[in-house]
Design an enzyme around this catalytic site. Structure first.
Site, PDB file in Angstrom:
ATOM      1  N   ALA A 321       0.784  -1.201  -0.045  1.00 32.62           N
ATOM      2  CA  ALA A 321       0.153  -0.002   0.079  1.00 32.62           C
ATOM      3  C   ALA A 321       0.803   1.183   0.076  1.00 32.62           C
ATOM      4  O   ALA A 321       1.801   1.281  -0.589  1.00 32.62           O
ATOM      5  CB  ALA A 321      -0.888   0.094   1.118  1.00 32.62           C
ATOM      6  N   SER A 322       0.600   2.313   0.844  1.00 27.84           N
ATOM      7  CA  SER A 322       1.155   3.675   0.479  1.00 27.84           C
ATOM      8  C   SER A 322       2.368   3.626   1.000  1.00 27.84           C
ATOM      9  O   SER A 322       3.408   4.499   1.012  1.00 27.84           O
ATOM     10  CB  SER A 322       0.341   4.597   1.222  1.00 27.84           C
ATOM     11  OG  SER A 322      -0.796   4.717   0.755  1.00 27.84           O
ATOM     12  N   THR A 323       2.680   2.453   1.928  1.00 28.76           N
ATOM     13  CA  THR A 323       4.251   2.472   2.317  1.00 28.76           C
ATOM     14  C   THR A 323       5.272   2.330   1.315  1.00 28.76           C
ATOM     15  O   THR A 323       6.243   2.627   1.309  1.00 28.76           O
ATOM     16  CB  THR A 323       4.370   1.518   3.316  1.00 28.76           C
ATOM     17  OG1 THR A 323       4.109   0.060   2.768  1.00 28.76           O
ATOM     18  CG2 THR A 323       3.717   1.650   4.490  1.00 28.76           C
ATOM     19  N   TYR A 324       4.722   1.961   0.054  1.00 24.89           N
ATOM     20  CA  TYR A 324       5.522   1.745  -0.950  1.00 24.89           C
ATOM     21  C   TYR A 324       5.753   2.982  -1.968  1.00 24.89           C
ATOM     22  O   TYR A 324       6.750   2.991  -2.839  1.00 24.89           O
ATOM     23  CB  TYR A 324       4.732   0.782  -2.023  1.00 24.89           C
ATOM     24  CG  TYR A 324       5.451  -0.052  -3.133  1.00 24.89           C
ATOM     25  CD1 TYR A 324       6.243  -1.105  -2.620  1.00 24.89           C
ATOM     26  CD2 TYR A 324       5.470   0.199  -4.358  1.00 24.89           C
ATOM     27  CE1 TYR A 324       6.933  -1.696  -3.395  1.00 24.89           C
ATOM     28  CE2 TYR A 324       6.232  -0.569  -5.358  1.00 24.89           C
ATOM     29  CZ  TYR A 324       6.879  -1.683  -4.730  1.00 24.89           C
ATOM     30  OH  TYR A 324       7.652  -2.304  -5.645  1.00 24.89           O
TER      31      TYR A 324
END
Lengths: 618, 369
Positions: A321-324
């Site tokens: 998700a957004s950690t990427y």
């Protein structure tokens, strides 16, 4: 042939044969004398010894190596367990002895006899275990009636004891009885049937060190099988002790925060890759596995929908998700698709082809740069950045950052995650890569999968300026006297393929996630400690673009996974953390507080320099 | 080619001694495997051993047909085949008990190291028959035999089968001393050995290797393993006293206190059940067998035949000496079976091949050339 004079030839042969005959004769006389010595002179003594069959071997079990945390706090110990054994040869008549025993210790006669049956055709002087780990009361009764119970003995077995049940159970692992196949494999030359070996976690990975060597005694016993004389002793060798990188108190904080949740937490020291915390929830009690887990307990573990037997930290593969977005930012900056000053206008969606790709913020973020896009986790910015970089370049950077391959931690069953490329999709689905899929990849949705450990290692690498370490769980292995037998040094496995400038930009963005005014995780700010991090919300259920769900009423299993990765202090990081809470909904609300509590515990509040210990948190 | 004279010269006495020892062996083996046997009829190991003995007799017959002097001509071919088999173990060998020693033939496993013993004896006899002289062998004469020994010994020790490797060296050494070596050569080699052993011991060996050798020389250092076996074996032998406990009455045997009671430690079964009397009978029979072998060597009018006969006799001698010495706690524990008594096909066949050659030489002793 060499010509010899005929007569000389005969004489020569004769002389050689005579010498040989003499030699043979001497040897045979020697053997005969030895027989006379054993059978005539010592005959009586040996006859007596043979009649009572009284020279026997008694094994002395070694104790398995202990396991300590990084502050030398004992995590796994051995305790004495008392096993009841019977030597059939001495216990005549067996049924009488066993029935008396059964009434004394209140154990069903049939169960005890069953164990004798199971032992089968072993030699009658070898002890058969009747009951393992009897209680203190039973022990006292048996000791008191020692003389009414011929052939019954108590054997003291060092038994594994996990001091903090359920704490770090996946990392520490558990033991199980060695099976026939393993014994025959020759992998465990010093293990005997009935012994325990490491089956999971550190107990398994470091089995050769922990095991030690069993010892034994040659003893002379009387008619009742009681030892009257110890002839020879070979002392057992204790296993080596392990000193882990784990921090028990921090682990406890993490597990507290995970109570009643499903998920995993990993904390790593960015300066060397030390694993400070590895928690997976729900956990299991390792003590249940000692002496074989009961079928009922095993079934309960297996039936638990939270998969307690899976170490989610290394086996759980989740969309990052957004950690990427951190990764997408690195790739875009390095590929010069964007720079520090590139701005994008986010109206809440991005039109690509005939579709609208939505930003999580329906109203849009307005105009923002890469730093602000990280801080506010703007999807639209990264759709565009990722689109410019392309799927294969993104994958290349991801691999460079240690994703899509196992980190190499010394634990079995580690998963590699998945970093898709166009050719991967062709191989896997016989389909061409769709440009729109690149957009999903850029924000960590779609095919990509990472483990919490991979994200921790990646985050630690950002924190330390780009160095990827192999996660280290054991620092030192020492013998029972404390002499180090093996030191495990930190090991660099690679580096983030990005320059300092890029990393500084990314770090600024991550800093603003927590410390910035509009950061998505500003809720976990701790006074006096600056944290840099990134939230993430991984969709479990693929929603149609634009369709609105009432998340509150959505069935739990369709709710999103919550991610949070961070490091602290932001300027001079000493800890990197990755948290996933399954079906926790939002990273900011479900996962970030776990990391916040850990940072608080690990760094303490700003403290006066004279005091050594951090003040306790309320 | 099989003329009447050969049958007239057949050595019936030697065959009788072989059959006598073989029968004793079967009786002892019966007792050794019967303890605790609950199957119907004869124990399968006993039946297999009978089959091996029968096969051995056929082997003897087969060997009698060929003139032993053919072996002289074929010695290098036989040697090459045996070394080839030893090498092939590395590729197709069957593992067991931590070493690779066997080749599978489908119906049975063969142990090339056993065949190697006979082959080495033949090659050495063939070589020495041409170099022998009344003064004894000099250094130059010993070079070829040293190479002939070194190859198979290295291969066998590497399996690892230290016992058979050592046995090979002992047999080769005996044959070499039998044909006589110059005194100064013996002294020089002895001196070199005396110098090298301590040097290797103190500089070349690691602690655990030393420990292994010490345990090998003194089983008492391993009281839970071989040391315990030796104690049990000594108890069994000693408890037999003069007349023994009687056939099938051995308690050490019955309670499976004895290790490997049907193979390497079978003598302790004999000693326990038949006592000193039984053991003496077996020793006398063995001694008779060896004397007979030496006599065949003496009577042969052909140098190759004499040395060959002696070589085979020494092979039998070393097996007897090492096995009995080991069981009685006089010798290191190495897996050397007792000829014609211990269970095991490879051992039976190898010894039968040896006896066949001896009978062959005995039959043709008057042929010179």
């Amino acid at each position: 042939m060499y010509e010899l004079n005929k007569n000389a030839d005969r004489d020569w042969i004769k002389q050689r044969i005579m010498t040989a005959t003499l030699c043979f004769l001497v040897v045979f006389i020697l053997l005969f004398l030895r027989l006379v010595y054993l059978q005539l002179i010592k005959g009586e003594e040996f006859r007596r010894l043979s009649e009572t069959n009284c020279v026997r071997l008694k094994s002395i079990k070694q104790s398995r190596g202990l396991i300590y945390d990084r502050n030398k706090k004992l995590l796994v110990d051995n305790r004495p367990a008392f096993d009841l054994v019977i030597v059939l040869e001495d216990a005549g008549p067996v049924p009488d002895t066993v029935s008396l025993l059964s009434s004394l210790i209140h154990e069903p006669y049939a169960d005890l006899m069953d164990n004798i049956q199971k032992a089968g055709n072993t030699a009658s002087y070898k002890p058969v275990t009747l009951k393992k780990d009897i209680s203190r009361d039973q022990l006292a009764v048996v000791e008191a009636h020692k003389f009414d119970l011929p052939g019954i003995h108590i054997e003291i077995e060092p038994t594994r004891y996990y001091i903090y049940p359920k704490i770090a159970s996946h990392l520490l692992g558990y033991l199980g009885q060695v099976n026939k196949k393993e014994l025959e494999s020759g992998q465990y030359p010093h293990v005997k049937s009935g012994d325990n070996i490491g089956r999971y976690g550190v107990e398994k990975s470091f089995e050769p060190f922990l095991q030690g060597r069993r010892g034994g005694r040659q003893v002379e016993v009387d008619v009742n099988g009681r030892v009257v004389k110890v002839l020879k002793t070979v002392a057992p060798v204790s296993g080596n002790d392990l000193y882990l990188t784990l921090d028990l108190s921090l682990q406890q904080v993490a597990e507290d925060m995970l109570t009643d949740k499903e998920g995993a937490v990993v904390a790593i020291d960015p300066s060397n890759g030390d694993v400070l915390v590895m928690a997976s929830s729900p956990a299991f009690d390792q003590n249940d596995f000692i002496g074989g887990i009961s079928t009922e307990k095993w079934r309960r573990l297996m039936d638990n929908p939270g998969h307690p037997m899976t170490n989610k930290a290394i086996q759980g593969e989740y969309p990052p998700a957004s950690t990427y977005k951190t990764l997408t930012a690195i790739a875009a900056l390095e590929e010069k698709a964007i720079d520090r000053h590139t701005t994008t206008f986010c109206p809440g969606y991005y039109v690509f082809g005939k579709r609208r790709y939505h930003c999580w913020s329906r109203y849009g973020h307005g105009k923002l740069s890469v730093e602000a896009a990280i801080a506010q986790s703007c999807d639209v910015f990264f759709y565009q950045a990722g689109e410019k970089v392309g799927v294969d370049a993104l994958a290349q950077y991801a691999r460079g950052c240690g994703l899509g391959r196992p980190t190499g931690i010394a634990l079995a069953h580690e998963r590699a995650g998945l970093i898709p490329t166009a050719s991967w999709k062709r191989r896997r689905f016989q389909e061409a890569w769709q440009a729109g899929e690149t957009l999903s990849i850029s924000i960590g949705q779609g095919f990509n999968l990472t483990t919490p450990l991979q994200m921790a290692v990646f985050t630690a690498a950002i924190a330390n300026g780009g160095t990827l370490y192999r996660p280290r769980i054991v620092k030192n292995i020492a013998d029972s006297n404390g002499n180090v037998v093996k030191k495990i040094e930190p090991e660099i496995t690679g580096g983030i393929p990005a320059g300092k400038e890029t990393l500084d930009i990314v770090k600024k963005g991550l800093f603003d996630v927590v410390q910035g005014d509009r950061g998505t995780a500003r809720g976990i700010r701790i006074k006096g400690i600056e944290i840099a991090g990134k939230t993430g919300t991984a969709q479990v259920f693929s929603r149609k673009t634009g369709e609105k769900f009432d998340n509150e009423n959505l069935e739990k299993k369709f709710q999103d996974h919550a991610w949070f990765v961070c490091y602290a202090p932001a300027q001079n990081p000493v800890i990197a953390i990755s948290v996933i809470i399954e079906h926790g909904e939002h990273g900011s609300s479900a996962a970030a507080p776990v990391a916040g509590a850990m940072v608080k515990k690990y760094l303490g509040l700003p403290k006066p320099k004279t005091k050594k210990k951090a003040p306790k948190e309320g | 080619m099989f003329d009447r004279r050969l049958i007239e010269h057949f050595d019936w006495g030697f065959l009788a001694v072989i059959l006598l020892i073989g029968s004793c062996g079967l009786v002892i083996l019966y007792s050794a495997v019967s303890a605790g046997w609950q199957g119907s009829g004869l124990h399968y190991l006993f039946e297999k051993q009978m089959i091996w003995m029968g096969a051995g007799m056929v082997v003897i017959l087969g060997i009698l047909v060929i003139d032993f002097r053919e072996l002289d001509k074929l010695n290098l071919v036989i040697y090459a085949v045996c070394v080839g088999l030893l090498v092939s173990i590395y590729f197709f060998g069957q593992s067991g008990g931590g070493s690779r020693r066997w080749l599978s033939l489908g119906f049975a496993n063969i142990q090339p190291s056993e065949l190697m013993k006979i082959s080495l004896i033949i090659s050495l006899a063939s070589l020495y028959a041409t170099t022998v002289s009344p003064e004894g062998l000099n250094f130059k004469n010993l070079l070829k035999p040293a190479v002939l020994c070194a190859i198979p010994v290295a291969l066998i020790v590497n399996q690892p089968d230290l016992g058979t490797g050592l046995l090979l060296l002992l047999i080769a050494g005996s044959i070499t001393l039998f044909v006589k070596v110059e005194k100064k050569v013996v002294l020089t080699l002895g001196a070199i050995l005396v110098c090298i052993v301590p040097l290797v011991w103190f500089t070349g060996l690691k602690e655990y290797q030393k420990e292994r050798i010490l345990t090998f020389l003194d089983p008492g250092r391993d009281p839970l393993g071989t040391g315990y076996h030796i104690i049990q074996s000594k108890i069994a032998i000693g408890s037999g006293m003069i007349t023994g406990k009687g056939f099938l009455q051995g308690t050490q045997n019955a309670l499976s206190f004895l290790p490997e009671q049907h193979t390497d430690f079978i003598l302790s079964v004999l000693a326990e059940e038949w006592g000193l009397a039984g053991c003496t009978v077996l020793l006398v029979l063995y001694f008779l067998l060896l004397l007979w072998g030496l006599n065949i060597a003496y009577n042969c009018r052909n140098m190759f035949g004499s040395i060959l006969a002696f070589g085979i006799t020494s092979m039998v001698f070393w097996q007897i000496f090492i096995n009995i010495g080991m069981v009685m706690g006089l010798m290191p524990v190495v897996g050397v079976p007792l000829p014609l008594v211990s269970y095991g096909g490879s051992s039976v066949i190898t010894n039968m091949v040896g006896f066949g050659i001896l009978l062959n030489i005995s039959m043709r002793k008057f042929s010179t050339a």
